[in-house]
Write an enzyme that holds these catalytic residues in place. Structure first.
Site, mmCIF file in Angstrom:
data_model
loop_
_atom_site.group_PDB
_atom_site.id
_atom_site.type_symbol
_atom_site.label_atom_id
_atom_site.label_comp_id
_atom_site.label_asym_id
_atom_site.label_seq_id
_atom_site.Cartn_x
_atom_site.Cartn_y
_atom_site.Cartn_z
ATOM 1 N N TYR A 1 16.409 -32.345 -17.607
ATOM 2 C CA TYR A 1 14.981 -32.440 -17.916
ATOM 3 C C TYR A 1 14.171 -32.769 -16.668
ATOM 4 O O TYR A 1 14.715 -33.222 -15.664
ATOM 5 C CB TYR A 1 14.727 -33.512 -18.996
ATOM 6 C CG TYR A 1 15.014 -34.917 -18.550
ATOM 7 C CD1 TYR A 1 14.054 -35.679 -17.889
ATOM 8 C CD2 TYR A 1 16.269 -35.494 -18.775
ATOM 9 C CE1 TYR A 1 14.327 -36.963 -17.462
ATOM 10 C CE2 TYR A 1 16.554 -36.782 -18.346
ATOM 11 C CZ TYR A 1 15.577 -37.510 -17.680
ATOM 12 O OH TYR A 1 15.841 -38.772 -17.240
ATOM 13 N N ARG B 1 -3.173 2.975 8.587
ATOM 14 C CA ARG B 1 -3.530 1.794 7.795
ATOM 15 C C ARG B 1 -2.356 0.831 7.710
ATOM 16 O O ARG B 1 -1.238 1.232 7.443
ATOM 17 C CB ARG B 1 -3.876 2.205 6.354
ATOM 18 C CG ARG B 1 -5.077 3.082 6.241
ATOM 19 C CD ARG B 1 -5.113 3.735 4.862
ATOM 20 N NE ARG B 1 -6.282 4.583 4.747
ATOM 21 C CZ ARG B 1 -7.432 4.213 4.205
ATOM 22 N NH1 ARG B 1 -7.560 3.001 3.703
ATOM 23 N NH2 ARG B 1 -8.454 5.041 4.161
ATOM 24 N N SER C 1 18.350 -40.209 -12.541
ATOM 25 C CA SER C 1 17.022 -39.600 -12.508
ATOM 26 C C SER C 1 16.592 -39.567 -11.054
ATOM 27 O O SER C 1 16.569 -40.607 -10.381
ATOM 28 C CB SER C 1 16.047 -40.427 -13.349
ATOM 29 O OG SER C 1 14.769 -39.836 -13.282
ATOM 30 N N HIS D 1 -0.892 -44.806 -3.831
ATOM 31 C CA HIS D 1 -1.039 -45.431 -5.145
ATOM 32 C C HIS D 1 -2.137 -44.762 -5.957
ATOM 33 O O HIS D 1 -1.950 -44.375 -7.114
ATOM 34 C CB HIS D 1 -1.337 -46.928 -4.943
ATOM 35 C CG HIS D 1 -1.535 -47.666 -6.227
ATOM 36 N ND1 HIS D 1 -2.783 -47.874 -6.766
ATOM 37 C CD2 HIS D 1 -0.639 -48.188 -7.095
ATOM 38 C CE1 HIS D 1 -2.644 -48.529 -7.901
ATOM 39 N NE2 HIS D 1 -1.357 -48.736 -8.130
ATOM 40 N N GLY E 1 -8.117 -7.716 4.463
ATOM 41 C CA GLY E 1 -8.957 -7.792 5.653
ATOM 42 C C GLY E 1 -8.291 -8.460 6.840
ATOM 43 O O GLY E 1 -8.900 -8.637 7.888
ATOM 44 N N MET F 1 -5.458 -7.452 8.473
ATOM 45 C CA MET F 1 -4.866 -6.580 9.474
ATOM 46 C C MET F 1 -5.683 -5.308 9.637
ATOM 47 O O MET F 1 -6.745 -5.187 9.078
ATOM 48 C CB MET F 1 -3.424 -6.333 9.126
ATOM 49 C CG MET F 1 -2.632 -7.608 9.385
ATOM 50 S SD MET F 1 -0.920 -7.377 9.168
ATOM 51 C CE MET F 1 -0.900 -6.738 7.552
ATOM 52 N N ARG G 1 -3.180 -1.287 -6.578
ATOM 53 C CA ARG G 1 -2.215 -2.397 -6.635
ATOM 54 C C ARG G 1 -2.531 -3.211 -7.878
ATOM 55 O O ARG G 1 -3.631 -3.103 -8.431
ATOM 56 C CB ARG G 1 -2.282 -3.264 -5.385
ATOM 57 C CG ARG G 1 -3.594 -3.963 -5.271
ATOM 58 C CD ARG G 1 -3.753 -4.717 -3.984
ATOM 59 N NE ARG G 1 -5.163 -5.027 -3.879
ATOM 60 C CZ ARG G 1 -5.805 -5.282 -2.761
ATOM 61 N NH1 ARG G 1 -5.177 -5.240 -1.629
ATOM 62 N NH2 ARG G 1 -7.077 -5.573 -2.772
ATOM 63 N N LYS H 1 0.832 -1.198 0.000
ATOM 64 C CA LYS H 1 0.000 0.000 0.000
ATOM 65 C C LYS H 1 0.872 1.257 0.000
ATOM 66 O O LYS H 1 0.669 2.175 -0.806
ATOM 67 C CB LYS H 1 -0.928 -0.012 1.218
ATOM 68 C CG LYS H 1 -1.937 1.112 1.186
ATOM 69 C CD LYS H 1 -2.901 1.041 2.351
ATOM 70 C CE LYS H 1 -3.885 -0.087 2.174
ATOM 71 N NZ LYS H 1 -4.622 -0.415 3.374
ATOM 72 N N CYS I 1 12.159 -37.688 -11.906
ATOM 73 C CA CYS I 1 10.924 -38.354 -12.321
ATOM 74 C C CYS I 1 9.964 -38.575 -11.160
ATOM 75 O O CYS I 1 8.935 -39.217 -11.308
ATOM 76 C CB CYS I 1 11.211 -39.663 -13.047
ATOM 77 S SG CYS I 1 12.072 -40.857 -12.017
#
Ligand code: PEP
Ligand code: MG
Length: 877
Positions: free
Chosen positions: A849, A91, A761, A449, A100, A102, A333, A22, A829
């Site tokens: 990757y 504020r 991997s 699983h 809302g 604080m 904002r 703010k 993986c």
């Protein structure tokens, strides 16, 4: 010397760490020449000091006094001065917006004298002055003095007696002030503080304290906002929206945060102060109607909205007040938006020339993309919720309840949609899971699983819904409140929220998935996704592969942009009709019988691999040799025991029961599985390697990579690799042989392991399990919610890679592995391969990757692009 206070003219939007969102944006608007009331910001550093030391830092009061003095001079008024008071608001404003959560106190500076001065300033408007005074006592009482807000509300409601607050006259409001002062006296034993400076001092500390209010703590945990940031505090000269009908207050967005469409979106409330709009005390009017009420303020607001959008180059949200025809900006904002709006707005801004396409990629997230990819329940329909479990695999599924895989397959074959309900699933349930629209379990966490397999298939899954009593034998489950759901009853499950509903809830399909499946982009949302994905692909360094073990999954992986298979689990290939052969393998009484069982399995395995190599058409396929313990492939011990007890068993079944008992382990996840199994059962891995090699010979261009699971010592790997290399050489097939890194010891000895591995991997499911000592099948349902509540972690480490612990092991393994073998290929993986934050980690750690379930591939592609752009950004800073 530390500087704890910044005038709005000194700050800017990039100082959010210090001034909060703010404060930084009020400064930015001030510097843009927009009509912002004068004010200054006390830094979050001062708050952190106060929270740590229990006292404000030295020098803060002096700095505040100086800034207040300057403000008073500028305004030509003194705070709370009896005949012509300056009033201020205090504020909160943290770095991350916590709506809302604080505190804010308005109208500071009013007391029994200055209330008359305020009335005089407002041209003799007594009503306005007393209304402002009662608001101060009410807000101050609740926020600063910690009095139950209900006491004030109740007194106000009693006085209103069904009227609007604007119907109260000056005398009534003056009476209310007395009542409120009485409440303060009763509740605190002291009078409401009349000294304006004291009011301000106490309000600042109350805002500091509100950082640690229980609701703020909870919100931060949910939103993963760090707990140690503290909040800044803004002191702003009051402007009044409650002076009369030529005044008011409102909120606005520079475009629609729901759809991203440009236009005027907002609400306005006449003759009201800030908090009234959000508190919903009276009905607001659409912002467009302000044009009729006050055309010049309206036009000015539109001009400002345009300025802000152009300046922030993004959707902004705004709070404003009009005081007797004069517009004031109280906040702006970059505004929150839905997932669809995020993609649309990002590309609209590119078209408007406000941002580059690279910036557009950074403006959307993988989580937003996921939201666009799953079918959703129609939000407009009524639903009867009967339980909530874990949101294991997103999406919306509706169908008839079934309790066994056989029944699932049977009904699905008849064209019915079914939901498979189990206490937990095991590899045997695979056919039922494939046949079902969705899976619901009452046990197990997000790496159980059911969850892993469902995510792999892109199938909706709610797991660990512990409120449900599932009785497989009776083919029914009971939900709280005694709701009984029998086989054939229809339920709807929401894998995005974990909710379970009774009956059918209408579902809407995802156009974005249709696009990934190959449909031409034909609406603006899909076109936006297409543009952003193409750019992400151009800039990303990480490759993206799939965890896939059927030809269908492989084909989908390619359509979704996968560049190979990073994990082909071979265990499902031992199920179904082949179970018989596995039983023969386990029951084999000698080398010959065992070899016969393996010989029978080999052509079946080969056929599986041929299909997958074909589907991947020359892309690399990492096949992992069998991992789970063998007894998982045998019949259920309970079934066998019951049959044995009732004398219904054949000799073979009795042998099986003995084998199951022999193989039983207290901790199967830490037992005879992976490479250990390969070394204990002669010929098992050799059979798989031969099947892979023969399949590769049959499919031109196939690129197999053979991966050994659960290695902890290089010696294990050496033993297996030697045998595999021999088979490959004999058959004249080239394939990389590498290992999973999923035990801490493998990571810590990666230098040695890399001597015997051509690739690593990271199996971060097991690596997380073993690093934390968490049983991956049990802990999430058992106590993770408590751990999340306590803030022990902000997110399950099975979901987002734990950078400090598991991540450290990964980094060690990357460094030492590459030192030993510079061309070592590195991937991941575990489930983390499709998690946005974990993808960024993988980029930073230098992996080649990530591999994830086919449905997560687009998310991984996008996040890999974002990670690459984030790196460029920090390079140029
Ligand atoms: C892992 O452990 O991360 C992994 C990919 O293997 P699985 O989940 O099959 O144990
Ligand atoms: Mg594993």
């Amino acid at each position: 010397m530390a500087k704890y206070v910044y005038d709005f003219t000194e700050g800017n939007k990039d100082l959010k760490d210090l001034l909060g969102g703010k404060g930084a944006n009020l400064a930015e608007m001030t510097n843009l020449g927009l009509p912002v009331p004068p004010g200054f910001t006390i830094t979050s550093e001062a708050c952190r000091h106060y929270l740590a030391e229990g006292a404000v830092p030295d020098g803060l009061e002096r700095e505040v006094s100086e800034h207040l003095g300057a403000m008073e001079k500028r305004m030509g008024k003194v705070l709370g001065q009896a005949d012509d008071p300056l009033l201020v608001s205090v504020r909160s404003g943290a770095k991350f917006s916590m709506p809302g959560m604080m505190e804010t106190v308005l109208n500071i500076g009013l007391n029994d004298e200055s209330v008359h001065g305020l009335a005089k300033q407002a041209g003799g408007n007594d009503r306005f002055a007393w209304d402002s005074y009662r608001r101060l006592i009410q807000m101050f009482g609740k926020t600063v003095l910690d009095i139950d807000g209900e006491l004030f509300e109740h007194a106000l409601d009693t006085l209103k007696a069904g009227r609007q607050d604007t119907d109260l006259d000056a005398a009534e409001l003056q009476g209310l002030v007395e009542t409120f002062k009485g409440i303060v006296r009763d509740q605190t034993g002291k009078d409401f503080p009349a000294d304006p400076r004291e009011q301000m001092r106490l309000a600042v500390m109350a805002v500091f304290d509100s950082w640690n209010a229980p609701r703020a703590i909870l919100y931060r945990r949910q939103e993963r906002i760090p707990a140690d940031l503290g909040t800044a505090v803004n002191i702003v000269a009051m402007v009044f929206g409650n002076v009369g009908n030529d005044s008011g207050t409102g909120v606005a967005f520079t475009r629609d945060p729901g759809s991203g469409q440009q236009g005027i979106y907002g609400d306005y409330l006449q003759n009201a102060q800030g908090e009234d709009v959000v508190a919903g005390i009276r009905n607001t009017i659409p912002l467009q109607e302000l044009e009729r009420l006050d055309k010049s303020s309206y036009d000015e607001l539109l001009r400002i909205m345009e300025t802000l959008e152009n300046h922030y180059r993004d959707l902004c949200d705004i709070e404003f007040t009009i005081e007797r025809g004069k517009l004031w900006m109280l906040q702006t904002r970059v505004g929150k938006r839905t997932a669809g709006a995020a993609f649309r707005i990002a590309t609209q801004l590119v078209d408007q020339g406000l941002i580059t396409l690279d910036e557009a990629v950074t403006r959307v997230t993988g989580d937003q993309l996921v939201q666009l990819m799953f079918p959703r329940f129609d939000s407009g329909t009524e639903k009867k919720k009967i339980a909530k479990g874990m949101n294991a695999s997103p999406g919306a599924a509706v169908g008839k309840v079934v309790f066994s895989s056989e029944r699932a397959v049977e009904l699905a074959d008849q064209g019915e949609d079914v939901i498979l309900v189990r206490r937990e699933t095991n590899p045997d349930d695979l056919s039922g899971m494939i046949a079902a629209r969705g899976i619901l379990t009452s046990r197990g966490g997000k790496t159980s699983h059911a969850a892993v397999v469902a995510r792999g298939m892109g199938k909706t899954c709610v797991c660990g819904a512990e409120e449900l009593e599932v009785s497989i034998a009776e083919r029914r489950f009971t939900a709280p409140g005694g709701v009984v759901v029998k086989e054939g009853d229809v339920i709807s499950i929401d894998g995005t929220t974990g909710e379970v509903f009774l009956g059918e809830v209408p579902v809407v399909d995802s156009a974005v998935v249709e696009y990934f499946e190959g449909r031409e982009p034909d609406d603006d949302l899909v076109r936006a996704v297409d543009r952003i994905m193409r750019r992400a692909d151009e800039v990303r360094r990480l490759g993206v592969r799939a965890n896939a073990d059927t030809a269908d999954d492989a084909a989908r992986a390619r359509r979704f942009g996968g560049e190979g298979i990073g994990l082909c689990r071979t265990e499902h290939m031992f199920l179904g009709e082949r179970r018989q052969l596995v039983e023969d393998l386990v029951l084999a009484s000698g080398d010959e019988e065992r070899q016969a069982a393996l010989d029978a399995l080999e052509p079946l395995q080969k056929a599986d691999f041929v299909e997958i190599f074909r589907a991947m058409d020359g892309q690399p396929v990492t096949v992992r040799l069998i991992d789970p313990p063998l007894h998982e492939f045998l019949p259920d011990i309970v079934d066998l025991s019951i049959k044995a007890a009732t004398g219904e068993t054949s000799e073979k079944q009795r042998d099986l029961l003995a084998a199951v008992k022999r193989l039983h382990e207290e901790n199967p996840m830490l037992g005879l599985r992976g490479v250990r199994l390969g070394l204990v059962i002669p010929g098992l891995f050799a059979m798989q390697v031969r099947a892979i090699a023969q399949a590769a010979k049959e499919v031109p261009g196939a690129k197999p990579e053979i991966m050994i699971p659960l290695v902890a010592a290089v010696q294990e790997l050496e033993a297996v690799r030697e045998e595999a290399a021999g088979i490959l050489a004999d058959l004249g097939v080239e394939a990389l042989v590498g290992t999973m890194i999923e035990t801490p010891r493998a990571a810590l000895t990666a230098g040695q392991v890399a001597e015997a591995a051509q690739f690593f991997s990271f199996g971060t499911n097991d690596l997380t399990q073993m690093t934390w000592g968490f049983s991956r099948d049990d802990v999430e349902a058992a106590f993770f919610s408590r751990y999340l509540e306590l803030g022990i972690f902000g997110v399950s480490p099975f979901e987002t890679l734990d950078r400090d612990g598991v991540g450290r092991l990964v980094r060690i393994a990357v460094e030492e592995g590459r030192k030993a073998r510079p061309d070592l290929k590195l991937g991941i993986c575990g489930e983390h391969g499709g998690d946005p934050d974990s993808v960024h980690f993988c980029h930073e750690a230098g992996l080649d990757y990530v591999s994830c379930s086919p449905f997560r591939i687009p998310v991984a592609r996008l996040e890999a692009g974002r990670a690459a752009l984030a790196e460029c950004d920090s390079d140029t800073r």
